[in-house]
Design a protein around this motif. Structure first.
Motif, PDB file in Angstrom:
ATOM      1  N   LEU B 286       0.842  -1.204   0.000  1.00 48.05           N
ATOM      2  CA  LEU B 286       0.000   0.000   0.000  1.00 48.05           C
ATOM      3  C   LEU B 286       0.872   1.248   0.000  1.00 48.05           C
ATOM      4  O   LEU B 286       0.599   2.220  -0.715  1.00 48.05           O
ATOM      5  CB  LEU B 286      -0.926  -0.003   1.223  1.00 48.05           C
ATOM      6  N   ALA B 287       1.924   1.227   0.799  1.00 49.48           N
ATOM      7  CA  ALA B 287       2.822   2.382   0.864  1.00 49.48           C
ATOM      8  C   ALA B 287       3.457   2.635  -0.496  1.00 49.48           C
ATOM      9  O   ALA B 287       3.512   3.779  -0.975  1.00 49.48           O
ATOM     10  CB  ALA B 287       3.902   2.147   1.925  1.00 49.48           C
ATOM     11  N   ALA B 290       0.879   4.010  -2.983  1.00 49.08           N
ATOM     12  CA  ALA B 290       0.492   5.392  -2.672  1.00 49.08           C
ATOM     13  C   ALA B 290       1.628   6.364  -2.968  1.00 49.08           C
ATOM     14  O   ALA B 290       1.396   7.530  -3.298  1.00 49.08           O
ATOM     15  CB  ALA B 290       0.074   5.494  -1.199  1.00 49.08           C
ATOM     16  N   ALA B 291       2.865   5.901  -2.856  1.00 53.77           N
ATOM     17  CA  ALA B 291       4.008   6.777  -3.120  1.00 53.77           C
ATOM     18  C   ALA B 291       4.263   6.941  -4.620  1.00 53.77           C
ATOM     19  O   ALA B 291       5.159   7.681  -5.012  1.00 53.77           O
ATOM     20  CB  ALA B 291       5.260   6.229  -2.436  1.00 53.77           C
ATOM     21  N   ARG B 329      -6.604   0.284  -4.710  1.00 50.47           N
ATOM     22  CA  ARG B 329      -7.132   1.495  -4.075  1.00 50.47           C
ATOM     23  C   ARG B 329      -6.009   2.465  -3.709  1.00 50.47           C
ATOM     24  O   ARG B 329      -6.135   3.683  -3.840  1.00 50.47           O
ATOM     25  CB  ARG B 329      -7.950   1.134  -2.832  1.00 50.47           C
ATOM     26  N   ALA B 330      -4.887   1.911  -3.235  1.00 47.19           N
ATOM     27  CA  ALA B 330      -3.749   2.776  -2.896  1.00 47.19           C
ATOM     28  C   ALA B 330      -3.144   3.392  -4.153  1.00 47.19           C
ATOM     29  O   ALA B 330      -2.766   4.571  -4.167  1.00 47.19           O
ATOM     30  CB  ALA B 330      -2.691   1.984  -2.124  1.00 47.19           C
ATOM     31  N   ALA B 332      -4.721   4.148  -6.773  1.00 47.58           N
ATOM     32  CA  ALA B 332      -5.642   5.192  -7.227  1.00 47.58           C
ATOM     33  C   ALA B 332      -5.345   6.523  -6.542  1.00 47.58           C
ATOM     34  O   ALA B 332      -5.485   7.600  -7.139  1.00 47.58           O
ATOM     35  CB  ALA B 332      -7.086   4.763  -6.960  1.00 47.58           C
ATOM     36  N   VAL B 333      -4.918   6.467  -5.273  1.00 48.44           N
ATOM     37  CA  VAL B 333      -4.561   7.698  -4.556  1.00 48.44           C
ATOM     38  C   VAL B 333      -3.432   8.423  -5.295  1.00 48.44           C
ATOM     39  O   VAL B 333      -3.362   9.655  -5.317  1.00 48.44           O
ATOM     40  CB  VAL B 333      -4.134   7.384  -3.103  1.00 48.44           C
TER      41      VAL B 333
ATOM     42  N   PRO C 283       4.590  12.495  -1.490  1.00 49.25           N
ATOM     43  CA  PRO C 283       4.606  11.026  -1.686  1.00 49.25           C
ATOM     44  C   PRO C 283       4.965  10.260  -0.410  1.00 49.25           C
ATOM     45  O   PRO C 283       4.398   9.192  -0.151  1.00 49.25           O
ATOM     46  CB  PRO C 283       5.659  10.811  -2.786  1.00 49.25           C
ATOM     47  N   ALA C 287       2.568   7.536   1.490  1.00 49.32           N
ATOM     48  CA  ALA C 287       3.077   6.202   1.811  1.00 49.32           C
ATOM     49  C   ALA C 287       2.863   5.883   3.288  1.00 49.32           C
ATOM     50  O   ALA C 287       2.408   4.799   3.651  1.00 49.32           O
ATOM     51  CB  ALA C 287       4.559   6.100   1.449  1.00 49.32           C
ATOM     52  N   ALA C 290      -0.835   5.334   4.062  1.00 45.28           N
ATOM     53  CA  ALA C 290      -1.331   4.066   3.510  1.00 45.28           C
ATOM     54  C   ALA C 290      -0.771   2.870   4.270  1.00 45.28           C
ATOM     55  O   ALA C 290      -1.409   1.825   4.360  1.00 45.28           O
ATOM     56  CB  ALA C 290      -0.978   3.971   2.027  1.00 45.28           C
ATOM     57  N   ARG C 329      -7.049  10.842   2.083  1.00 47.01           N
ATOM     58  CA  ARG C 329      -7.471   9.746   1.202  1.00 47.01           C
ATOM     59  C   ARG C 329      -6.579   8.516   1.370  1.00 47.01           C
ATOM     60  O   ARG C 329      -7.055   7.376   1.349  1.00 47.01           O
ATOM     61  CB  ARG C 329      -7.462  10.201  -0.262  1.00 47.01           C
ATOM     62  N   VAL C 333      -7.424   4.477   3.018  1.00 49.06           N
ATOM     63  CA  VAL C 333      -7.054   3.156   2.496  1.00 49.06           C
ATOM     64  C   VAL C 333      -6.656   2.230   3.649  1.00 49.06           C
ATOM     65  O   VAL C 333      -6.905   1.027   3.619  1.00 49.06           O
ATOM     66  CB  VAL C 333      -5.899   3.266   1.468  1.00 49.06           C
TER      67      VAL C 333
END
Lengths: 342, 342, 342, 342
Positions: B286-287, B290-291, B329-330, B332-333, C283, C287, C290, C329, C333
């Motif tokens: 996830l990290a 998202a990054a 989902r992550a 998408a962020v 970022p 991370a 998330a 957001r 997650v």
């Protein structure tokens, strides 16, 4: 292998671990303390190492007990140290080896003059790179076969055994024609096909420790060579990666006594690459010799300002005799004598 | 290249540095402050990088200015990002790739069932190792060619492109018959003959960052491939060596935005090897997503307890669909959409 | 504590270890394998930890089994997580905290305008340094008490709780008048008298991980506070020292899930100091959120170009609202909701 | 300070950087190469260091040129080395100091017998801890004032100057009554209020390098003391954090020649803490002495098996005379002679 259970592990968790251990032919041995239970897995090393219990329910930690290397272990030779003989020079035991020469083979003139100088001063072997691992594809990659011919000429002239690097298993034949010792560079320390290939040649090998390799991983690299039946392995400390930016690498002086405690193999130190500058080569060499290293592999150049590669770290050929004399005094503190042809 | 002179440097020292710079065809440019003089060496990159002034009289420090990589640099493509297309899947840009499969190819049953599962859930590519670099010569070294055949069967059945590791340049031909993406392992990141060989094949390649390689070194490894005319390079962060012993490696999440700032190449993250345990694979994935990572390469096994290698870090095939949904989902962020066949 | 004996250990060696264990009131428990004997020392944690058998004849290795922290351990609260309440804001559990404000308190105008901006956007708490640890004695050391007064004014105006650093136990009284959360900087993480002093105040504390501190050492620092009866401890990951020079510190994203596995305390992430540049703050924040962090402490400045200290890493106050929205957001997650006053 | 602009930087970007430099009273100096422009900022060191241009539009990198330390710099004393005199013993220059004694003051018997032994063998000073920084709050924290009294008694009896640690600025008075040299522990190396307080006392101080402190940071810690008018600073290398797990810390032997190149202050080495085991203390001590250290601070105990703390790393008092004799021989290789009372 000891499996430490979490404080809250249930009897079911414990039984399941025991079952898994026994399913691979090992015995399980329980120690229950007030807070935690520890389970020993006793049996064949390879099977036990493959148990994979790290993620198992109730398991907190898996602690390996047996060291993963065998042939390179001190225990394998019951404390007797390996002494390698190359053309009458001895490496290991009470012998101190001085391996000297240029970083890179650049020209006939450069190689032969350096070889003459270090031979006259009493060096034990001659080093020089014909194949060079360079971080940039745009940098000079070495003279290749032509460089090997020059090394052969230097040997014929001075009688010094040759240490040179092999980077690619496909080049093993031409290297074998010249190298008395095959060098494996730090970046290839975990190139396992290369190590196995060298193992099969039987030729003495000097393995440089990887930039962030543990001593255990260095001994495992040695194991790849030893396993093929080649007992002539030297370990080389050349500096590791740390946070410190004042130097290129941090020379790990503690590797010397620790490798000697763990293994019977000779330990050589490269004092040139870690500082990357010649004014620190002497103090590091003295430190290595005093700490009990079995030898030093140092870069020497007749005119470092004109060197193609790593000029700033190569000592002047003119200074080599005086350098060697000082290093011998430090080696004497550790009870060692310079190795020369018998 | 900027050469910073020591405060006590003499005019002679300065002139000698200037002379050396000019002798290699570059221009010298002096800035004299109240305390120190700084000399810029301006000219051809390769010549300037070979000046070797670190040990020169009066020199305090040599500061490289130009980055040593060219083709992998963001500047080379004027900010446009590389998007690689493999059998209709896109890697890079706004596309997020999920590369999933077992650590090691163990059996037909294991490979095909995992491939079916990850294909059904929507994975972008299938991974699996036939040649395995193992730190112990006594460990299972992979099924080799037999493993490659099983990967080919998995591809035929699911249509998923195959990612598999090449360890030895001598094995390049059989690998080319199966691999849509050739993986270079962390321990081979500086195996330059191997990189150049892969460059010559033109086949897409995923290069894992070495355990203690800087980002600059990773980009230089990519440069070895790009220089041979192969533009299809993916960079992979998989964890680095640090002092922390709570995990096997420390995942360097900052590598994602930094590699994207330095380079136009796609950045993939391996969340499995750093923790070495499956309960941390989801948060790390996830990290990474998202990054802004361009994809993830994750280990999945139908029955990790029975895996030959790295069982504890492989996620259960049964959990893969739910895992992928969360990672999407992550992603998408960060504005990314899962890559699938067109 | 497990004591692993060398393969060549004699019966005498083993008996001597057993004797030493029993002499301090613990029980010894032997497991003899084919190659080695392992001795468990079972008894009072403190006594066992003091055995000092590392140098003993025949001993190969001493392996600690029990974790040295108690009150900060997940086991201490049987899996229940600590949720700290400060003026109606909750930290921990499903709550995500956004702590924002300037690196340093510079002026009334700067502090109040930043406080207004972050309060309006929905920040959970306000941060700002009045006492600044600077690596150079010649750098600005903070406004001290005057800075504290400005923070008090910001709190009165916005209602936001204040997070500010205590560097010297002799300044604890003025800090207590203003700080809702006392910050312990990375360089003071092992300043044990300071930690104990803060423990005695009972005031919530945010402890930053030292630049090269292991997670275990961070939990031991927390233990110094908890032991004095202060349960309100937050742990903060802010980047560690590694060999990589592309950034100031390497943010250890894995610390988030691992600290949550080891401890019940909330985990906050500082995304500003590791990169030292604002374009990487977003970022890294995404991370961290998330990956399940309980909050973020970020540096915000109305005009970073004019900041006295660390300007390049502070995000623009004008960008804060949009930044916070994106971080929310990412936190979603991981199943978290922004913490605000009840 | 050199500001390296990105290849794509616009004239506007460049002008804006120049403006910012000039706005703080410095001069800007442009060097335009074919690919990049470099801007030198020349002027008052403090102002220039505060420019904060890292995030500025078009800026690729900011390279500091001036070293941030002044008083500890070699340049400050034009190459002359600091020699500190304590009760007739000299530290620095051609003098080699042997500072020996137990890790912790445990009892009258233990302190006095150790002091007698090391004095008889020819040690230069006596060390012992009364206040102990312990990573666990549950561990023994030292005898405090009672320990200081015992050290005073040892001094009266043997005439040896005392080296002991100060952890808390609030304890400075009792320490001043006993300590000839105040020790600052590795964990307090960046405790700036403590350093400044010691600076104000004027008492000689030995500063241990932090576990992950760069040499520059160590010199900045020294600068905090020197700035208060106290010139009697010794620097101490004691091992740094690295990835290697075979030892507790990695002794950085290169720090010796490098600190001597950067600074005029004496450099002492602690060979006990890095290995954590006594069998490695001798080789490390020989290495340090041969590399040119100005002294060694070593732990000695009459009965290490019964030591409260760090027993395994303390050498036997009975072995001390022979140990010292060997270290003297290594120091002689570096041209140094044991320091003793005049």
């Amino acid at each position: 292998m000891m499996i430490v259970m979490k404080p809250g592990a249930t009897n079911e968790d414990i039984e399941s671990v025991v079952e898994r251990i026994e399913s691979c032919g090992a015995r399980a041995h329980l120690s229950s303390g007030e807070e935690v239970t520890v389970i020993g897995a006793i049996g064949d090393r390879e099977h036990v190492q493959r148990l994979g219990l790290e993620g198992h329910a109730g398991v907190q930690q898996v602690v390996p007990i047996l060291r993963p290397y065998k042939l390179s272990s001190n225990q394998f030779r019951s404390g007797e140290r390996t002494v390698i003989e190359i053309d009458g020079r001895r490496i290991g035991g009470e012998h101190f080896s001085m391996i000297a020469g240029p970083c890179t083979v650049e020209s006939r003139e450069q190689v032969l003059s350096t070889a003459d100088t270090v031979a006259a001063a009493g060096a034990s072997m001659f080093r020089g790179g014909a194949y060079k691992p360079r971080s940039s594809p745009y940098s000079f990659q070495g003279l290749g076969q032509e460089g090997l011919h020059l090394l052969a000429e230097a040997k014929e002239r001075t009688g010094l055994p040759i240490v040179t690097e092999l980077m690619d298993a496909r080049d093993v034949e031409p290297i074998l024609e010249v190298a008395d010792v095959i060098q494996v560079g730090a970046r290839n320390m975990q190139n396992y096909p290369l190590l196995a290939e060298i193992g099969r040649t039987g030729r003495p090998v000097l393995i440089k420790r990887g930039l962030s390799s543990t001593l255990e991983e260095l001994l495992m690299a040695a194991e790849y060579v030893l396993k093929e039946g080649n007992p002539n392995v030297m370990l080389c400390e050349r500096g590791i990666r740390t946070f410190e930016t004042a130097y290129r690498f941090t020379l790990d002086i503690m590797a010397i006594p620790m490798l000697k405690e763990l293994s019977h193999l000779p330990v050589i130190v490269d004092p040139s690459h870690a500082p990357g500058r010649r004014d620190m080569v002497l103090p590091l060499s003295l430190a290595a010799a005093a700490a009990g290293a079995d030898g030093i592999i140092v870069e020497v150049h007749p005119d470092p300002e004109q060197a193609i590669c790593d000029g700033p770290q190569q000592i002047y050929a003119d200074d080599f005799a005086s350098y060697l004399e000082q290093v011998e005094r430090a080696a004497a503190v550790a009870g060692k004598v310079l190795s020369a042809a018998a």
